[in-house]
Design an enzyme around this catalytic site. Sequence first.
Site, mmCIF file in Angstrom:
data_model
loop_
_atom_site.group_PDB
_atom_site.id
_atom_site.type_symbol
_atom_site.label_atom_id
_atom_site.label_comp_id
_atom_site.label_asym_id
_atom_site.label_seq_id
_atom_site.Cartn_x
_atom_site.Cartn_y
_atom_site.Cartn_z
ATOM 1 N N LYS A 22 0.908 -1.034 -0.026
ATOM 2 C CA LYS A 22 0.102 0.039 -0.015
ATOM 3 C C LYS A 22 1.093 1.122 0.149
ATOM 4 C CE LYS A 22 -1.656 1.566 4.093
ATOM 5 N NZ LYS A 22 -1.565 3.095 4.110
ATOM 6 N N ASN A 23 1.876 1.205 0.848
ATOM 7 C CA ASN A 23 2.716 2.315 0.998
ATOM 8 C C ASN A 23 3.729 2.819 -0.036
ATOM 9 O OD1 ASN A 23 0.956 2.985 3.205
ATOM 10 N ND2 ASN A 23 2.619 2.389 4.984
ATOM 11 N N CYS A 116 -5.255 12.584 11.800
ATOM 12 C CA CYS A 116 -6.243 11.190 11.727
ATOM 13 C C CYS A 116 -6.219 10.469 13.195
ATOM 14 C CB CYS A 116 -5.597 10.127 10.685
ATOM 15 S SG CYS A 116 -4.051 9.710 11.133
ATOM 16 N N ARG A 121 -0.580 14.781 12.419
ATOM 17 C CA ARG A 121 -0.097 14.582 11.020
ATOM 18 C C ARG A 121 0.312 15.885 10.450
ATOM 19 N NH1 ARG A 121 -1.590 9.259 9.625
ATOM 20 N NH2 ARG A 121 0.280 9.160 8.004
ATOM 21 N N ASP A 305 4.479 0.938 12.022
ATOM 22 C CA ASP A 305 3.088 0.174 11.629
ATOM 23 C C ASP A 305 3.117 -1.157 12.127
ATOM 24 O OD1 ASP A 305 3.188 1.766 8.376
ATOM 25 O OD2 ASP A 305 2.591 2.437 10.397
ATOM 26 N N ARG A 397 -8.726 -0.778 4.843
ATOM 27 C CA ARG A 397 -7.750 0.438 3.920
ATOM 28 C C ARG A 397 -6.473 -0.187 3.688
ATOM 29 N NH1 ARG A 397 -6.308 4.735 7.266
ATOM 30 N NH2 ARG A 397 -5.166 5.033 5.546
HETATM 31 C C1 EPZ Z 1 3.900 7.038 6.146
HETATM 32 O O1 EPZ Z 1 3.249 8.219 6.418
HETATM 33 C C2 EPZ Z 1 3.134 5.786 5.922
HETATM 34 N N1 EPZ Z 1 2.082 5.972 5.167
HETATM 35 C C3 EPZ Z 1 2.833 5.599 7.311
HETATM 36 O O2 EPZ Z 1 1.773 4.358 7.220
HETATM 37 C C4 EPZ Z 1 3.884 5.148 8.432
HETATM 38 O O3 EPZ Z 1 3.432 4.964 9.751
HETATM 39 C C5 EPZ Z 1 4.723 6.133 8.313
HETATM 40 O O4 EPZ Z 1 5.241 6.710 7.208
HETATM 41 C C6 EPZ Z 1 5.984 6.089 8.912
HETATM 42 O O5 EPZ Z 1 6.803 5.067 8.806
HETATM 43 C C7 EPZ Z 1 2.154 6.096 3.855
HETATM 44 O O6 EPZ Z 1 3.334 5.847 3.212
HETATM 45 C C8 EPZ Z 1 0.851 6.203 2.892
HETATM 46 P P1 EPZ Z 1 6.002 10.421 8.271
HETATM 47 P P2 EPZ Z 1 3.865 9.520 6.783
HETATM 48 O O7 EPZ Z 1 5.793 11.562 7.328
HETATM 49 O O8 EPZ Z 1 4.596 9.626 5.408
HETATM 50 C C9 EPZ Z 1 5.877 13.820 11.553
HETATM 51 C C10 EPZ Z 1 -0.189 2.816 7.728
HETATM 52 O O9 EPZ Z 1 -0.608 2.345 8.720
HETATM 53 N N2 EPZ Z 1 5.753 14.765 10.379
HETATM 54 O O10 EPZ Z 1 7.300 9.713 8.139
HETATM 55 O O11 EPZ Z 1 2.643 10.499 6.829
HETATM 56 C C11 EPZ Z 1 4.592 12.958 12.014
HETATM 57 O O12 EPZ Z 1 3.535 13.707 12.434
HETATM 58 C C12 EPZ Z 1 0.553 4.418 7.553
HETATM 59 O O13 EPZ Z 1 0.232 2.399 6.622
HETATM 60 C C13 EPZ Z 1 5.849 16.125 10.834
HETATM 61 O O14 EPZ Z 1 5.974 16.436 12.070
HETATM 62 O O15 EPZ Z 1 4.786 9.730 7.835
HETATM 63 C C14 EPZ Z 1 4.768 11.582 12.483
HETATM 64 O O16 EPZ Z 1 4.963 11.896 13.875
HETATM 65 C C15 EPZ Z 1 0.205 5.042 8.947
HETATM 66 N N3 EPZ Z 1 5.740 17.064 9.852
HETATM 67 C C16 EPZ Z 1 6.530 11.333 11.863
HETATM 68 O O17 EPZ Z 1 6.734 12.723 11.327
HETATM 69 C C17 EPZ Z 1 5.665 16.610 8.616
HETATM 70 O O18 EPZ Z 1 5.654 17.617 7.688
HETATM 71 C C18 EPZ Z 1 6.508 10.417 10.638
HETATM 72 O O19 EPZ Z 1 5.725 10.862 9.564
HETATM 73 C C19 EPZ Z 1 5.650 15.276 8.005
HETATM 74 C C20 EPZ Z 1 5.788 14.346 9.280
#
Ligand code: EPZ
Length: 417
Positions: A22-23, A116, A121, A305, A397
């Site tokens: 998915k990701n 979410c 996020r 995850d 999902r």
């Molecule tokens: C991706 O989310 C994945 N989703 C998530 O999977 C996964 O948990 C996550 O990466 C971490 O590996 C998809 O790929 C669609 P991040 P993403 O940006 O890109 C903070 C699932 O269950 N952050 O690495 O949103 C954020 O709040 C989902 O399949 C900021 O502060 O993850 C979080 O605490 C859930 N500012 C941390 O970084 C930003 O601009 C990690 O977020 C962006 C992120």
Amino acid sequence: MSGFCIEGGYSFEGEICVQGAKNAVLPILAATIINGGKNVIHNCPRLRDVEKTVDVLRALGCRVVPLGNTLVVDSEPMDKFTIEDSLMRQMRSSIIFLGAIIARCGEAVVSMPGGCEIGIRPIDIHMKALERLGIEITEEHGYILCRAEKLSGAHIHLDFPSVGATENIMLAAVCAEGTTVVTNAAREPEIVDLQSFLRRMGAKVSGAGTSTIEIEGSARLYGVDYTVMPDRIAAGTYLACCGAAGGKILLKNTNPGDMTSTLSCLSGMGAKIRQEKNSVYMSAGKRLKAFGTIRTMPYPGFPTDMQSPFLALGCTASGTGVITETIFENRFQNAEELLRMGADIRVDGKTAVIVGVKRLHGAVVQARELRGGASLVTAALGAEGTTTVMNAEYIDRGYEGFEKNLSMCGAHVARIN
Ligand code: EPZ
């Protein structure tokens, strides 16, 4: 609303062909709009999040034809650069389209993706990075307006190795003039898959999988034929399910190299694991040992995850386990539901302490988000009696044919409406 009804106590014996990731497929589908050509994406999982992404592609004017686990995406007719609020709210990860739309159109309008169930996020890292490429960003009435007279390569250092921000930069930078270097980039395998897709399009990208990624702007890009990588989180979830129920499982179409921390944790719990190039075989006794401590980290650390399925697995392991969730601020919600099944879990901020009990008992529990929902099914498989997990839509999902796959391994799982 639908749910899963699970009769616990049946040990596993079977094999599962793991779905496409998915990701990985979500950013790859976003990338199809950059090349303005015809793209054939194989091993595409049939998931609600993929359906929502197809809705976005169609809303932008792309032609999309689903053929089972293959999606044909023709982005030549794309004629819009705005993603409406209703679509953005259905799936916050649509923010991944921002870089791709700007690369194709020079401008983009999306609504604030909002938070979410697992956290607020924010997208500050995305915004700061895109501005470094020469994109002007303003916010009006809940919409983010982006414009770029010209995209110019830059050196971008990420404060945190955000997966989505790394992907957004890669997608925008393939059409920037000059070279972009991203340092402190996320290293997840899904980013390596995106790099492979972009290279196939004719883009010059290197370094994915390390903390430094280099993208050289390219003038001409082409539609491609591509097969998405296996889903390492779905694979890890099925292993956790087998660990909870006891028995043995063979996972095909998987890449053990992407799952080192998960497999190491399961071995430490006493599971027997055999890895081949594209498969993982695991056998587990009736009760695994506690995992000691788990601390979720960016790749190659323990994946956030996988935290929820392992929280469930720890509930009936022998001994005490401690999980520290360092990535998302609200990812222990499912603990409350596990307590209803007789688990002994104490959550204090980022840390959960799990004292293993001999057996959980069935109950009616509520899934509130994707991986938490999957962890309730994991717990139910080893529990005594019947468990009903409500709101299966959350689980749909991210897991294709979840109940079918589990049933093929001997579990008693049925979908109920
Ligand atoms: C991706 O989310 C994945 N989703 C998530 O999977 C996964 O948990 C996550 O990466 C971490 O590996 C998809 O790929 C669609 P991040 P993403 O940006 O890109 C903070 C699932 O269950 N952050 O690495 O949103 C954020 O709040 C989902 O399949 C900021 O502060 O993850 C979080 O605490 C859930 N500012 C941390 O970084 C930003 O601009 C990690 O977020 C962006 C992120």
